[in-house]
Design an enzyme around this catalytic site. Sequence first.
Site, mmCIF file in Angstrom:
data_model
loop_
_atom_site.group_PDB
_atom_site.id
_atom_site.type_symbol
_atom_site.label_atom_id
_atom_site.label_comp_id
_atom_site.label_asym_id
_atom_site.label_seq_id
_atom_site.Cartn_x
_atom_site.Cartn_y
_atom_site.Cartn_z
ATOM 1 N N PHE A 234 29.129 40.209 47.216
ATOM 2 C CA PHE A 234 29.302 40.649 45.861
ATOM 3 C C PHE A 234 29.901 39.623 45.041
ATOM 4 O O PHE A 234 30.845 39.027 45.365
ATOM 5 C CB PHE A 234 30.086 41.866 45.911
ATOM 6 N N GLU A 235 29.207 39.088 43.825
ATOM 7 C CA GLU A 235 29.842 38.295 42.883
ATOM 8 C C GLU A 235 29.585 38.425 41.539
ATOM 9 O O GLU A 235 28.572 38.854 41.384
ATOM 10 C CB GLU A 235 29.449 36.742 43.125
ATOM 11 N N ILE A 236 30.478 38.562 40.391
ATOM 12 C CA ILE A 236 30.038 38.641 39.123
ATOM 13 C C ILE A 236 30.689 37.586 38.689
ATOM 14 O O ILE A 236 31.915 37.616 38.811
ATOM 15 C CB ILE A 236 30.408 40.078 38.298
#
Length: 332
Positions: A234-236
């Site tokens: 998960f990365e924003i």
Amino acid sequence: RDKFFKYEYNNPYKDPELLKNSRTIRVNACIVVLARNEELYQLKSSMRQFEDRWNKKYNYPYVFLNDVEFTDKFKEQTSSFTQSETKYAVIPKEMWSYPSWINQTKAAEHRKKAVEDQIIYGGSESYRHMCRFNSGFFFRHPALLEYDYYWRLEPSVDFMCDIDYDPFLFMKKNDLYYGFTITLYEFENTIPTLWNTTKNFMKEYPHYINDDNALKWITKDDEHYNLCHFWSNFEIANLNFWRSEPYIKYFEYLDKEGGFFYERWGDAPVHSIGLALFTNKSKIHFFNDIAYSHPPYQHCPINKDFHESGRCHCDPGKTFDWYSCTEKWWAL
Ligand code: GDP
Ligand code: MN
């Protein structure tokens, strides 16, 4: 656990202006999916929730990446799952192959040993190319060059709460570089020499180290790596951070050392160490309000509002926060 309530500051879903602007302002951002054709159904499961919980309200485009051509079936079925634009691109060879200086015999010997030592993904060659690609190349893939922000999406993940604002806008408005939901301790046997290599880099390039860095979060006694990292499935994040000179130099330094192939360096510790060294720690954000699961771990917000309002379907008792490096992050 009360500490987690105390630290409920700067929560985007409580900012009325952000909620309002999310409906009208669009950020130059995309959803990045690296996946194999064989993962179509696991990916559709992720997409269904990702769309329902968030993207059907915002319609950010998808960029699907693969080391081989996507099949027509994959393209048809994934694009039928969203109203958004969908782009499919192959990864150029030089981003997914051995650089000239790597001794492939030595790499193969290491993989054999890694299987004996039961290192996770120890025997897999493709996993190493994937980690190297995610560490040093995805942000300069031709299909991503036009974007400033991305959200990384994987097969077989779950989003368990509604997201009623645009996290990209939150990132942009606050000029953040990186957002995470889960942190972990790395398996030490995947990265035996990563930290020493990092220390050598720091000695050679001290001017790249940020004065207000997050080194405290990733070290014991400011000296040894404590194995903490953001879980990068998960990365924003802001693509321009990865494209910046300090990070590129750091990646190239690591790549020359060969640990992506002679060991099994993951993109999660590499991203995390890069962020900890080269950014101001206030550029990194914990998306406490985003409920996310990548088996076997999940983050579920514990604040009662989320559950009593009918926005979530996760069990707050199952959140991984207490066993991870997240408390340490908040202490920082
Ligand atoms: P894990 O999360 O570390 O267990 O590893 P995954 O198997 O989930 O791989 C991480 C991401 O890279 C996922 O999005 C996978 O779909 C993708 N991936 C892994 N290996 C390959 C590969 O050989 N080819 C392609 N195209 N994608 C891959
Ligand atoms: Mn995964």
